[in-house]
Write a protein that holds these residues in place. Structure first.
Motif, PDB file in Angstrom:
ATOM      1  N   VAL A  65      15.324 -21.633  25.337  1.00 32.12           N
ATOM      2  CA  VAL A  65      17.128 -19.999  26.443  1.00 32.12           C
ATOM      3  C   VAL A  65      15.844 -19.520  27.211  1.00 32.12           C
ATOM      4  N   LEU A  66      16.436 -20.072  28.475  1.00 33.90           N
ATOM      5  CA  LEU A  66      16.034 -19.499  29.987  1.00 33.90           C
ATOM      6  C   LEU A  66      17.280 -18.623  30.895  1.00 33.90           C
ATOM      7  N   GLN A  67      15.887 -16.984  31.102  1.00 34.72           N
ATOM      8  CA  GLN A  67      17.761 -15.916  31.174  1.00 34.72           C
ATOM      9  C   GLN A  67      16.443 -16.083  32.574  1.00 34.72           C
ATOM     10  N   VAL A  68      17.701 -16.465  34.040  1.00 34.33           N
ATOM     11  CA  VAL A  68      16.308 -16.429  35.483  1.00 34.33           C
ATOM     12  C   VAL A  68      17.587 -15.174  35.537  1.00 34.33           C
ATOM     13  N   THR A  69      16.596 -14.225  36.323  1.00 38.51           N
ATOM     14  CA  THR A  69      16.406 -12.734  36.815  1.00 38.51           C
ATOM     15  C   THR A  69      16.526 -13.020  38.903  1.00 38.51           C
ATOM     16  N   ASP A  70      16.087 -13.845  38.993  1.00 36.89           N
ATOM     17  CA  ASP A  70      15.734 -13.516  40.753  1.00 36.89           C
ATOM     18  C   ASP A  70      15.218 -14.750  41.196  1.00 36.89           C
ATOM     19  N   MET A  71      15.565 -15.606  42.235  1.00 35.35           N
ATOM     20  CA  MET A  71      15.051 -16.601  43.104  1.00 35.35           C
ATOM     21  C   MET A  71      14.992 -15.936  44.472  1.00 35.35           C
ATOM     22  N   SER A  72      13.914 -16.494  45.199  1.00 34.85           N
ATOM     23  CA  SER A  72      12.947 -16.579  46.319  1.00 34.85           C
ATOM     24  C   SER A  72      14.212 -17.849  47.600  1.00 34.85           C
ATOM     25  N   ALA A  74      12.554 -19.557  48.985  1.00 33.06           N
ATOM     26  CA  ALA A  74      12.068 -20.801  49.056  1.00 33.06           C
ATOM     27  C   ALA A  74      12.334 -21.679  48.115  1.00 33.06           C
ATOM     28  N   GLY A  75      13.162 -21.487  46.945  1.00 37.20           N
ATOM     29  CA  GLY A  75      13.578 -21.789  45.824  1.00 37.20           C
ATOM     30  C   GLY A  75      12.577 -21.981  44.432  1.00 37.20           C
ATOM     31  N   VAL A  76      11.722 -20.608  44.745  1.00 42.20           N
ATOM     32  CA  VAL A  76      11.355 -19.937  43.246  1.00 42.20           C
ATOM     33  C   VAL A  76      11.946 -19.368  42.849  1.00 42.20           C
ATOM     34  N   PHE A  77      12.081 -19.178  41.645  1.00 43.14           N
ATOM     35  CA  PHE A  77      12.549 -18.473  40.460  1.00 43.14           C
ATOM     36  C   PHE A  77      11.731 -18.155  39.328  1.00 43.14           C
ATOM     37  N   VAL A  78      12.168 -16.981  38.728  1.00 44.41           N
ATOM     38  CA  VAL A  78      11.807 -15.488  37.740  1.00 44.41           C
ATOM     39  C   VAL A  78      12.347 -15.884  36.482  1.00 44.41           C
ATOM     40  N   GLY A  79      12.625 -15.381  35.730  1.00 45.96           N
ATOM     41  CA  GLY A  79      13.377 -15.183  34.739  1.00 45.96           C
ATOM     42  C   GLY A  79      11.701 -14.268  33.479  1.00 45.96           C
ATOM     43  N   THR A  80      12.856 -14.978  32.406  1.00 49.54           N
ATOM     44  CA  THR A  80      12.322 -15.879  30.598  1.00 49.54           C
ATOM     45  C   THR A  80      12.161 -16.541  30.455  1.00 49.54           C
ATOM     46  N   ARG A  81      11.764 -16.611  29.296  1.00 43.51           N
ATOM     47  CA  ARG A  81      12.299 -18.068  28.143  1.00 43.51           C
ATOM     48  C   ARG A  81      11.030 -17.976  27.381  1.00 43.51           C
ATOM     49  N   THR A  82      12.557 -18.497  25.831  1.00 47.50           N
ATOM     50  CA  THR A  82      11.861 -18.630  24.279  1.00 47.50           C
ATOM     51  C   THR A  82      11.865 -19.892  24.119  1.00 47.50           C
ATOM     52  N   THR A  83      11.776 -20.315  23.031  1.00 46.60           N
ATOM     53  CA  THR A  83      11.915 -21.354  22.286  1.00 46.60           C
ATOM     54  C   THR A  83      11.271 -20.667  21.365  1.00 46.60           C
ATOM     55  N   ALA A  84      11.642 -21.402  19.740  1.00 42.47           N
ATOM     56  CA  ALA A  84      11.517 -21.381  18.385  1.00 42.47           C
ATOM     57  C   ALA A  84      10.146 -21.005  18.621  1.00 42.47           C
ATOM     58  N   SER A  85       9.275 -21.589  18.620  1.00 44.86           N
ATOM     59  CA  SER A  85       7.896 -20.584  19.189  1.00 44.86           C
ATOM     60  C   SER A  85       6.921 -20.267  19.273  1.00 44.86           C
ATOM     61  N   GLU A  86       7.922 -19.697  20.892  1.00 42.52           N
ATOM     62  CA  GLU A  86       7.515 -18.581  22.015  1.00 42.52           C
ATOM     63  C   GLU A  86       8.599 -17.809  21.946  1.00 42.52           C
ATOM     64  N   PRO A  87       8.243 -16.208  21.087  1.00 45.24           N
ATOM     65  CA  PRO A  87       8.942 -14.892  21.532  1.00 45.24           C
ATOM     66  C   PRO A  87       8.870 -15.382  23.808  1.00 45.24           C
ATOM     67  N   ALA A  88       9.902 -14.430  24.072  1.00 43.45           N
ATOM     68  CA  ALA A  88      10.109 -14.615  25.417  1.00 43.45           C
ATOM     69  C   ALA A  88       9.323 -13.895  26.036  1.00 43.45           C
ATOM     70  N   ASN A  89       8.857 -14.947  27.218  1.00 41.99           N
ATOM     71  CA  ASN A  89       7.690 -14.891  28.273  1.00 41.99           C
ATOM     72  C   ASN A  89       8.462 -14.704  29.352  1.00 41.99           C
ATOM     73  N   ILE A  90       7.622 -14.026  31.300  1.00 41.72           N
ATOM     74  CA  ILE A  90       8.361 -14.150  31.606  1.00 41.72           C
ATOM     75  C   ILE A  90       7.537 -15.575  32.566  1.00 41.72           C
ATOM     76  N   VAL A  91       8.763 -15.839  33.325  1.00 38.56           N
ATOM     77  CA  VAL A  91       8.237 -17.642  33.539  1.00 38.56           C
ATOM     78  C   VAL A  91       8.525 -17.033  35.355  1.00 38.56           C
ATOM     79  N   ARG A  92       8.078 -18.129  35.457  1.00 37.12           N
ATOM     80  CA  ARG A  92       8.475 -18.646  37.175  1.00 37.12           C
ATOM     81  C   ARG A  92       8.654 -20.528  37.280  1.00 37.12           C
ATOM     82  N   PHE A  93       9.108 -20.780  37.828  1.00 35.34           N
ATOM     83  CA  PHE A  93       8.702 -22.082  38.519  1.00 35.34           C
ATOM     84  C   PHE A  93       9.407 -22.691  39.822  1.00 35.34           C
ATOM     85  N   ASP A  94       9.544 -23.796  40.452  1.00 36.72           N
ATOM     86  CA  ASP A  94       9.894 -24.075  41.803  1.00 36.72           C
ATOM     87  C   ASP A  94      11.240 -24.691  40.788  1.00 36.72           C
TER      88      ASP A  94
END
Length: 262
Positions: A65-72, A74-94
């Motif tokens: 479950v990805l929740q993107v909140t902003d992007m640069s 240059a195409g770098v995204f930030v947001g939050t990500r959670t899975t069945a085994s991981e509570p939500a954390n802030i993530v970054r990806f290109d």
């Protein structure tokens, strides 16, 4: 569907005619040649891209479950990500390497260190009218399929909503106390297309009840459920269906109709 038009209202057109999902969180790319957006699909939420000319594409993949909140630019995204085994954390990806995700926070590591977590298994089963229904079984730590476990059926509200693959502290707590939890997306849920979501129009509750019972039957058929200890609960639309269930079957030993609109 995602639509664009000129500022004066001219040249209105659809960019995602072939996508039977609901776009949200729209973001123009740096060149204004296309739009990034989020959409729910079969228990997950992903990032998509729709160019002004050409076909849309799904950018991210996997059970998350990805929740993107902003992007640069240059195409770098930030947001939050959670899975069945991981509570939500802030993530970054290109955007050029979307499967390489950098996790920037571990806000629950102190709470979860040393804990045995439940495992979550995705299932699909067939209900009335040949409908394919998606659900998930949350199993207690050290699950033993040769044993019999009490089971909880959890029903979402809405009813136009979607259970997802994100982490759930409540389900982890149920599992820690020895319960199996079954949660599903019966017809009427979002994330499976318009026809599936509108299948309960003027017919709710109805065959969504059949979808839920088919899920319970599917789980019982696996051989590790104590059928004398079946429980059911849900809130809002889930409370309505809980009320409907106890009026239509005696198979559940207890029920909790939370915040029902009855």
């Amino acid at each position: 569907a995602l639509h664009v038009m000129n500022a004066d209202g001219s040249d209105a057109r659809v960019l995602t005619a072939s996508l039977d999902r609901s776009p949200s969180q729209l973001m123009w790319d740096a060149t204004s040649r296309g739009i990034y957006f989020m959409a729910e699909d079969a228990g997950s939420r992903h990032l998509y891209y729709a160019p002004r000319v050409g076909a849309h594409r799904q950018v991210t993949q996997g059970a998350q479950v990805l929740q993107v909140t902003d992007m640069s630019a240059a195409g770098v995204f930030v947001g939050t990500r959670t899975t069945a085994s991981e509570p939500a954390n802030i993530v970054r990806f290109d955007v050029r390497t979307p499967q390489t995700v950098a996790t920037l926070t571990r806000v629950n590591s102190d709470l979860l260190t040393g804990k045995k977590l439940a495992t979550t298994e995705e299932i699909w089963y067939t209900s009335v009218d040949g409908y394919r229904i998606q659900g998930w079984i949350v199993k207690p730590p050290d699950f033993d399929p040769s044993k019999k476990y009490p089971m909880m059926l959890e029903i979402h509200g809405g009813p136009h909503a979607m259970y997802n693959v994100g982490f759930s502290f409540a389900r982890q707590d149920h599992a820690a106390h020895g319960y199996l939890t079954l949660y599903t997306n019966p017809r009427g849920s979002t994330g499976y297309g318009s026809a599936f979501g509108n299948a309960i129009k003027n017919a709710y509750p109805g065959k969504d009840y059949d979808d839920l019972m088919a899920g319970v039957d599917s789980l019982i058929g696996r051989g590790y459920v104590d059928t004398s200890k079946l429980y059911v609960y849900g809130c809002s639309g889930g409370g309505v269906l809980t009320s409907w269930i106890v009026g239509h079957t005696t198979r559940f030993a207890a029920a909790s109709a939370n915040c029902p609109v009855t």
